[in-house]
Design a protein around this motif. Sequence first.
Motif, PDB file in Angstrom:
ATOM      1  N   ARG A 203       0.826  -1.207   0.000  1.00 50.50           N
ATOM      2  CA  ARG A 203       0.000   0.000   0.000  1.00 50.50           C
ATOM      3  C   ARG A 203       0.857   1.252   0.000  1.00 50.50           C
ATOM      4  O   ARG A 203       0.586   2.209  -0.745  1.00 50.50           O
ATOM      5  N   MET A 204       1.883   1.284   0.820  1.00 50.43           N
ATOM      6  CA  MET A 204       2.745   2.467   0.870  1.00 50.43           C
ATOM      7  C   MET A 204       3.552   2.619  -0.411  1.00 50.43           C
ATOM      8  O   MET A 204       3.785   3.740  -0.876  1.00 50.43           O
ATOM      9  N   VAL A 205       3.995   1.503  -0.993  1.00 53.52           N
ATOM     10  CA  VAL A 205       4.739   1.581  -2.245  1.00 53.52           C
ATOM     11  C   VAL A 205       3.858   2.165  -3.349  1.00 53.52           C
ATOM     12  O   VAL A 205       4.294   3.022  -4.130  1.00 53.52           O
ATOM     13  N   ARG A 206       2.616   1.700  -3.410  1.00 50.57           N
ATOM     14  CA  ARG A 206       1.700   2.240  -4.426  1.00 50.57           C
ATOM     15  C   ARG A 206       1.444   3.726  -4.206  1.00 50.57           C
ATOM     16  O   ARG A 206       1.356   4.504  -5.169  1.00 50.57           O
ATOM     17  N   ALA A 207       1.321   4.132  -2.941  1.00 51.74           N
ATOM     18  CA  ALA A 207       1.089   5.552  -2.646  1.00 51.74           C
ATOM     19  C   ALA A 207       2.298   6.398  -3.049  1.00 51.74           C
ATOM     20  O   ALA A 207       2.156   7.493  -3.602  1.00 51.74           O
ATOM     21  N   LEU A 208       3.497   5.893  -2.790  1.00 48.93           N
ATOM     22  CA  LEU A 208       4.713   6.645  -3.111  1.00 48.93           C
ATOM     23  C   LEU A 208       4.961   6.738  -4.618  1.00 48.93           C
ATOM     24  O   LEU A 208       5.565   7.719  -5.083  1.00 48.93           O
ATOM     25  N   LEU A 209       4.508   5.746  -5.366  1.00 49.85           N
ATOM     26  CA  LEU A 209       4.747   5.726  -6.808  1.00 49.85           C
ATOM     27  C   LEU A 209       3.558   6.215  -7.621  1.00 49.85           C
ATOM     28  O   LEU A 209       3.608   6.183  -8.861  1.00 49.85           O
ATOM     29  N   ARG A 210       2.537   6.674  -6.942  1.00 50.92           N
ATOM     30  CA  ARG A 210       1.334   7.121  -7.641  1.00 50.92           C
ATOM     31  C   ARG A 210       1.604   8.414  -8.408  1.00 50.92           C
ATOM     32  O   ARG A 210       2.307   9.311  -7.934  1.00 50.92           O
ATOM     33  N   ARG A 211       1.033   8.485  -9.577  1.00 52.28           N
ATOM     34  CA  ARG A 211       1.168   9.705 -10.378  1.00 52.28           C
ATOM     35  C   ARG A 211       0.365  10.848  -9.755  1.00 52.28           C
ATOM     36  O   ARG A 211      -0.652  10.625  -9.102  1.00 52.28           O
ATOM     37  N   SER A 212       0.834  12.048  -9.964  1.00 54.04           N
ATOM     38  CA  SER A 212       0.127  13.226  -9.468  1.00 54.04           C
ATOM     39  C   SER A 212      -1.137  13.457 -10.295  1.00 54.04           C
ATOM     40  O   SER A 212      -1.289  12.900 -11.385  1.00 54.04           O
ATOM     41  N   PRO A 213      -2.087  14.277  -9.801  1.00 52.92           N
ATOM     42  CA  PRO A 213      -3.328  14.527 -10.547  1.00 52.92           C
ATOM     43  C   PRO A 213      -3.104  15.053 -11.962  1.00 52.92           C
ATOM     44  O   PRO A 213      -3.928  14.817 -12.846  1.00 52.92           O
ATOM     45  N   ASP A 214      -2.012  15.759 -12.199  1.00 47.20           N
ATOM     46  CA  ASP A 214      -1.762  16.276 -13.544  1.00 47.20           C
ATOM     47  C   ASP A 214      -1.075  15.255 -14.453  1.00 47.20           C
ATOM     48  O   ASP A 214      -0.686  15.574 -15.582  1.00 47.20           O
ATOM     49  N   GLY A 215      -0.895  14.021 -13.968  1.00 47.80           N
ATOM     50  CA  GLY A 215      -0.314  12.954 -14.778  1.00 47.80           C
ATOM     51  C   GLY A 215       1.196  12.840 -14.716  1.00 47.80           C
ATOM     52  O   GLY A 215       1.771  11.968 -15.369  1.00 47.80           O
TER      53      GLY A 215
END
Length: 577
Positions: A203-215
Motif C-alpha cells: 500500500r505504501m509503495v503504491r502511494a509513493l509511486l502514484r502519479r500526481s493529478p496532472d499525470g
Amino acid sequence: MAEALSAPGAFGPEQMTLSTELLQALTAGDKVRLVDMLSDEARTASHVAIDVNGAGASPGAVSPPRVGTSCRLLGVASNGNTALHLVASRGHAELAALICEKAPSLVAARNMCLDTLLHCAARAGHREVAECLLSAMRAGGAEEAAALRARNRQGATSLYEAVRHGCAGVVDAFMTASPELASGTNDDGVSVLYLAVSIESHRMVRALLRRSPDGAPSPASFTGPEGRTAMHVAAACCKGMVMEILAWKPEGPTLLTKVDSSGKSPLHFAVLHHNLDVVELLLNVEASLVRISDKDGLYPLHAVAMVGSTRIIDELIEKCHDYYEMVDDKGRNFLHCAVEHARDMVVDHICRNDKFDMLLNATDDEGNTPLHLAVKHGHPRIVTLLLQTTSVKTCIINKNGLTVIDLAHKELRSGSNYFLDPHRIVFNCLYSSGPTFYTVEGIQLLRVKDRPATETEASMKEDGMTKTGTIASVLIATVAFAAAFTVPGGFIADDHPNADTMAFVCSIVATSFLIYGGAREIPPNHRSRYNRLASGLVPVGVQFMLAAFAFGLHLVLVLICAMFIVAIVLEITLPNY
C-alpha cells in the motif's frame, strides 16, 4: 539553532511553560474547555508573537508580532513540545485546527528532538491531523515550508517517520498534498521508497509511486545504502514488489540494470534469496541481466551455485547458452563455486546431465579442477559424486604439479590422524579408485590394486588369519561363558577371579579387536595394531580355559578317590552288614 533547541524553554524570552490546566485540556482533547480558556485570555490579555523555533539571532529572540496569536498557547512542556505537538501526537484534529488559527506561529515549531508537528502526527499515524498541518504549512511562509521538509535529530523527515512506523494512511496524505517529499532521503541515504519496499508494504509503495493529478510521474527517490536501489530489495522480497516498481514508468524499468557498490544487480539478489518467480520475471523483462557480473567477477550463475538452487540454475542456463564461458576473476566456473561451498545437490545435478560435461574438467587460474577443490576442502560426498562420473579425469595436474591424489596426501599429512577425518576419507577414496601412480616427496608409488601379487596375497593371508582368530575367540567365549557364571566357581571364587571368567573376558576383548580391525574403513596402521593385540589375547584366553578344565578334572579325580576310600573304610569297619 541546534544549541537553542537543545534546552527546555528556549522558545521564548520568559521561558514560558504550559499551565497544568491547559495541559489537561490539550491531552484530553477537550475543545470546549480550551475555547473557554482562550476566550478568558482574549478579554484580559494582549497579543504577542514569540519565536518558537529559536531561529533568531539568539535563543528566545522575539519575532515580529502576528495578529491573533494567543500568549497562553505559546508555552512549552518540559521536553520542548508545544501545544500543537501535544495534540498532533494524540490525534486531536479539531484542536490542531483551532490552535493553528489562534497561534499560527506554532506551525513551524520544533521540540528538543527537532521534531516538527508533522513528525509527531506521522509517527502516531493520525491522518486527519497530518492533513490539517500540511494545509497550514503550505499556506504559510518560507518558515513553514522549511518545517515541511525538516529533519529531526535522527536525520528523518516526517514522511520517513510515517513509512518507518507503517502508517500507510499518513503516507497517502503526504503524497496527496506534497508528493515532492518522497524525493528526499535520511542522513544515511535511505529513501522512503527503499524503506517501504524493505518492510514489504504494498500500500505504501503504491502511494509513493502514484502519479500526481496532472499525470506527472512520482518524484520518489529509489536510493538505498551501499548503492542499492529499491529494485534490489524488491528482488529479495517478492514478485509483487518488483511488479509495483516495474509499473513506475519511466523510472522503474531502468532500475533492473543498476548495480550496487559491490556490482550486484537485482538478479543477484533474487537468486541469493531463492526467489525463482522473481528470477523468471526479471529474465523475461531483461534477459541480459544474466551476463552482469559483480566486482569479483561472479555472475548470477555463480551466486545461485553458492546457494544451491538447481531449478534457478536451469532457468538461467535457458537464457545463457554459453554458460561454460562464464568465469569469475579467479577463473572459476559455477561448478567450482558449488564445490567450494559444499553444494552437493548442485554437483549431483551437474554430474547427472551430459550437457555439463565441459565443466567437469575445467581448470581455474591455479589449474585446479572441481575435483581438486573438493579434495582440498575435504568434501567426501562431492569427491564420490565426481569420481562416479566417467568423464571426470583424475590425472590433471595443477600449477603446483599436483594431481588430486597428490593434493589428498598433502592435506592428509597436515590434518589429524582420526580415521573419520574428512581428508582421510577423501584420501582413502582416491587411493582405491584414483590414478595408477601418485608421488610422495618425489618418489613414485603404486596403487594398492596395482601392487605385486605377493603383497596382495599377503593382504589376503592377513584377512584369513583375522577371520580364523575371530572364530577361535568366539568359540572360547562360548565355552567359557557358562562356566564363568556358574556357582560354584562363578565370577569370583576364593577372593580371586576364576580362570573361566578370565578366559571369557580375554576372548570377548579379542573378538572386539578383531571385528574392529577387520573393517576396510579403518586405516591400515590401526588395523594391524588391533590385530596384534587380539593375537596376544586369544592365546591367553586359551591358556585360562585349559587351566580351568585341568582344575575341574583335578577336582573330579579327587572326588572319585575320596569315594573309593570311603567305600573301602566302610567295608572294613562294617563286615557284617
